[in-house]
Scaffold this motif. Sequence first.
Motif, PDB file in Angstrom:
ATOM      1  N   ASN A 106       0.809  -1.220   0.000  1.00 35.80           N
ATOM      2  CA  ASN A 106       0.000   0.000   0.000  1.00 35.80           C
ATOM      3  C   ASN A 106       0.842   1.270   0.000  1.00 35.80           C
ATOM      4  OD1 ASN A 106      -2.694  -1.220   0.151  1.00 35.80           O
ATOM      5  ND2 ASN A 106      -2.075  -1.876   2.209  1.00 35.80           N
ATOM      6  N   ILE A 107       1.858   1.282  -0.860  1.00 37.96           N
ATOM      7  CA  ILE A 107       2.627   2.523  -0.951  1.00 37.96           C
ATOM      8  C   ILE A 107       1.681   3.624  -1.424  1.00 37.96           C
ATOM      9  CG2 ILE A 107       4.733   1.220  -1.470  1.00 37.96           C
ATOM     10  CD1 ILE A 107       4.529   2.354  -4.347  1.00 37.96           C
ATOM     11  N   PRO A 108       1.903   4.874  -1.032  1.00 41.77           N
ATOM     12  CA  PRO A 108       0.935   5.936  -1.331  1.00 41.77           C
ATOM     13  C   PRO A 108       0.688   6.144  -2.818  1.00 41.77           C
ATOM     14  CG  PRO A 108       2.475   6.644   0.362  1.00 41.77           C
ATOM     15  CD  PRO A 108       3.010   5.351  -0.167  1.00 41.77           C
ATOM     16  N   ASN A 109       1.754   6.077  -3.618  1.00 40.14           N
ATOM     17  CA  ASN A 109       1.619   6.441  -5.027  1.00 40.14           C
ATOM     18  C   ASN A 109       2.521   5.545  -5.876  1.00 40.14           C
ATOM     19  OD1 ASN A 109       0.787   8.517  -7.176  1.00 40.14           O
ATOM     20  ND2 ASN A 109       3.033   8.587  -7.299  1.00 40.14           N
ATOM     21  N   VAL A 141      -1.807  -4.013 -14.102  1.00 44.89           N
ATOM     22  CA  VAL A 141      -1.644  -3.297 -12.828  1.00 44.89           C
ATOM     23  C   VAL A 141      -2.975  -3.192 -12.092  1.00 44.89           C
ATOM     24  CG1 VAL A 141      -1.015  -1.087 -11.766  1.00 44.89           C
ATOM     25  CG2 VAL A 141       0.382  -2.019 -13.635  1.00 44.89           C
ATOM     26  N   GLU A 142      -4.027  -2.915 -12.819  1.00 36.11           N
ATOM     27  CA  GLU A 142      -5.347  -2.819 -12.181  1.00 36.11           C
ATOM     28  C   GLU A 142      -5.786  -4.170 -11.619  1.00 36.11           C
ATOM     29  OE1 GLU A 142      -7.184   0.918 -14.779  1.00 36.11           O
ATOM     30  OE2 GLU A 142      -7.574  -1.156 -15.419  1.00 36.11           O
ATOM     31  N   MET A 143      -5.412  -5.270 -12.275  1.00 28.78           N
ATOM     32  CA  MET A 143      -5.728  -6.599 -11.762  1.00 28.78           C
ATOM     33  C   MET A 143      -5.005  -6.847 -10.437  1.00 28.78           C
ATOM     34  SD  MET A 143      -5.016 -10.353 -13.503  1.00 28.78           S
ATOM     35  CE  MET A 143      -5.917  -9.938 -14.994  1.00 28.78           C
ATOM     36  N   VAL A 144      -3.721  -6.519 -10.403  1.00 30.97           N
ATOM     37  CA  VAL A 144      -2.949  -6.679  -9.165  1.00 30.97           C
ATOM     38  C   VAL A 144      -3.536  -5.815  -8.050  1.00 30.97           C
ATOM     39  CG1 VAL A 144      -0.706  -6.251  -8.082  1.00 30.97           C
ATOM     40  CG2 VAL A 144      -0.814  -7.307 -10.346  1.00 30.97           C
ATOM     41  N   HIS A 145      -3.910  -4.603  -8.404  1.00 33.83           N
ATOM     42  CA  HIS A 145      -4.468  -3.662  -7.436  1.00 33.83           C
ATOM     43  C   HIS A 145      -5.733  -4.234  -6.803  1.00 33.83           C
ATOM     44  CE1 HIS A 145      -6.158   0.303  -6.097  1.00 33.83           C
ATOM     45  NE2 HIS A 145      -4.878   0.559  -5.873  1.00 33.83           N
ATOM     46  N   ARG A 146      -6.607  -4.810  -7.629  1.00 34.44           N
ATOM     47  CA  ARG A 146      -7.838  -5.415  -7.115  1.00 34.44           C
ATOM     48  C   ARG A 146      -7.544  -6.644  -6.259  1.00 34.44           C
ATOM     49  NH1 ARG A 146      -9.435  -4.661 -12.448  1.00 34.44           N
ATOM     50  NH2 ARG A 146      -9.170  -6.892 -12.863  1.00 34.44           N
ATOM     51  N   MET A 147      -6.648  -7.495  -6.737  1.00 32.28           N
ATOM     52  CA  MET A 147      -6.393  -8.758  -6.048  1.00 32.28           C
ATOM     53  C   MET A 147      -5.736  -8.557  -4.681  1.00 32.28           C
ATOM     54  SD  MET A 147      -5.180 -11.134  -9.266  1.00 32.28           S
ATOM     55  CE  MET A 147      -4.995 -12.627  -8.294  1.00 32.28           C
ATOM     56  N   THR A 148      -4.971  -7.488  -4.541  1.00 32.94           N
ATOM     57  CA  THR A 148      -4.321  -7.213  -3.263  1.00 32.94           C
ATOM     58  C   THR A 148      -5.165  -6.321  -2.359  1.00 32.94           C
ATOM     59  OG1 THR A 148      -3.139  -5.350  -4.290  1.00 32.94           O
ATOM     60  CG2 THR A 148      -1.970  -7.460  -4.173  1.00 32.94           C
ATOM     61  N   GLY A 149      -6.296  -5.837  -2.866  1.00 28.94           N
ATOM     62  CA  GLY A 149      -7.114  -4.925  -2.073  1.00 28.94           C
ATOM     63  C   GLY A 149      -6.347  -3.679  -1.699  1.00 28.94           C
ATOM     64  N   SER A 150      -5.535  -3.192  -2.625  1.00 28.57           N
ATOM     65  CA  SER A 150      -4.584  -2.127  -2.329  1.00 28.57           C
ATOM     66  C   SER A 150      -5.237  -0.740  -2.282  1.00 28.57           C
ATOM     67  CB  SER A 150      -3.478  -2.124  -3.384  1.00 28.57           C
ATOM     68  OG  SER A 150      -2.527  -1.106  -3.134  1.00 28.57           O
ATOM     69  N   SER A 151      -4.664   0.113  -1.434  1.00 29.76           N
ATOM     70  CA  SER A 151      -5.078   1.517  -1.380  1.00 29.76           C
ATOM     71  C   SER A 151      -4.106   2.420  -2.145  1.00 29.76           C
ATOM     72  CB  SER A 151      -5.161   1.984   0.077  1.00 29.76           C
ATOM     73  OG  SER A 151      -3.887   1.900   0.700  1.00 29.76           O
ATOM     74  N   THR A 152      -3.105   1.824  -2.774  1.00 29.15           N
ATOM     75  CA  THR A 152      -2.114   2.581  -3.534  1.00 29.15           C
ATOM     76  C   THR A 152      -2.783   3.353  -4.685  1.00 29.15           C
ATOM     77  OG1 THR A 152      -0.333   1.032  -3.029  1.00 29.15           O
ATOM     78  CG2 THR A 152      -0.069   2.373  -5.013  1.00 29.15           C
ATOM     79  N   ARG A 153      -2.390   4.615  -4.852  1.00 29.16           N
ATOM     80  CA  ARG A 153      -2.885   5.415  -5.978  1.00 29.16           C
ATOM     81  C   ARG A 153      -2.077   5.059  -7.216  1.00 29.16           C
ATOM     82  NH1 ARG A 153      -1.367  10.509  -8.198  1.00 29.16           N
ATOM     83  NH2 ARG A 153      -3.100  11.469  -9.358  1.00 29.16           N
ATOM     84  N   LEU A 154      -2.770   4.642  -8.270  1.00 32.03           N
ATOM     85  CA  LEU A 154      -2.117   4.281  -9.528  1.00 32.03           C
ATOM     86  C   LEU A 154      -2.028   5.513 -10.413  1.00 32.03           C
ATOM     87  CD1 LEU A 154      -3.955   0.887 -10.192  1.00 32.03           C
ATOM     88  CD2 LEU A 154      -1.808   1.287  -8.954  1.00 32.03           C
ATOM     89  N   ASN A 155      -0.839   6.027 -10.576  1.00 36.57           N
ATOM     90  CA  ASN A 155      -0.634   7.271 -11.312  1.00 36.57           C
ATOM     91  C   ASN A 155      -0.202   6.962 -12.743  1.00 36.57           C
ATOM     92  OD1 ASN A 155      -0.266   9.899 -12.048  1.00 36.57           O
ATOM     93  ND2 ASN A 155       1.289  10.379 -10.514  1.00 36.57           N
ATOM     94  N   PHE A 156      -1.168   6.546 -13.576  1.00 31.05           N
ATOM     95  CA  PHE A 156      -0.876   6.241 -14.972  1.00 31.05           C
ATOM     96  C   PHE A 156      -0.535   7.519 -15.735  1.00 31.05           C
ATOM     97  CE2 PHE A 156      -3.636   2.614 -13.843  1.00 31.05           C
ATOM     98  CZ  PHE A 156      -2.794   1.573 -14.225  1.00 31.05           C
ATOM     99  N   GLY A 157       0.524   7.441 -16.529  1.00 31.43           N
ATOM    100  CA  GLY A 157       0.955   8.576 -17.325  1.00 31.43           C
ATOM    101  C   GLY A 157       2.029   9.417 -16.671  1.00 31.43           C
TER     102      GLY A 157
END
Length: 301
Positions: A184-187, A237-253
Amino acid sequence: MEKELMDQSKRILLTGATGFLGSALAHDFLQKGFTVFVVKRSTSNLARLKDIKCRLTFYDIDREAVVDIMKDAMPLDMIVHTATCYGRKGEADNELLQTNVAFPLELLDAAIQMKVPLFVNTNTCLDRMVSTYALSKQQFSEWGKKHAEDGDIAFCDLRLEHMYGPGDNENKFVTYVLHACARNIPNLALTEGKQKRDFIYIDDVVSAYQAVMKHSWQGYHSIAVGSGQTTSIRAFVEMVHRMTGSSTRLNFGAVPLRRNEFMQSSPNLTEIHSLGWQPKVSLQQGLKMILREEWREKFLR
């Protein structure tokens, strides 16, 4: 391709055995009753081999000449070359050339001299101009192709798609994203994620090597190894984010594409399929296995 080889007492010289792929192959070779000779550096970390190191024969390339190692290990059925330098630690171009071209060329020359029947090489699917790593890997493959077409040795060039699995290095993309989301790194700064990759699980890669090794070969063969399914980096990345229940902000771009970026994986898997090989692990299944075997215990408690 000629007749299938059923003999299970193969003698194999393996490079890169302390790495992710090489260690998986070493375990598999021993399980199948092969005799395995490992070429490594004297400073190599043997952690991945700790449970089997007493069953392997080791040679230190920084202490013994390649030709002497080969003479001692003979007779050999094949060389399986997985050692590589990715250049991720700031290595200079000449260091990549030494590891990815000069060293395996020494092995190839010695194998030809001693009439080893087969050289199984680990190559990349990346275009040669993507990076110095890719360029150096393709350069050695061209040497292998030349010698094979000259009739000196059989050379199988396995072009691996995006391999992943439990225990891979933390600086690899799949592991890095899993690590970031699970903690759950912030960004998490990323490219737009439009690149499409063929992700293939480590167990499927190992079984592909076995499929190749069961046959007798002549000449040069370029063999793509992939799942046959492409996934965009963003979707992954979105699949990993869902599977880990992560709160990390995905900063695409937030990260620009690298120069000469490889945008689309589209491997031709005809030859590996002709050997009776098919992948068994989907991307979602593979990620679940990593989370179950490794990451869940470390980060999701």
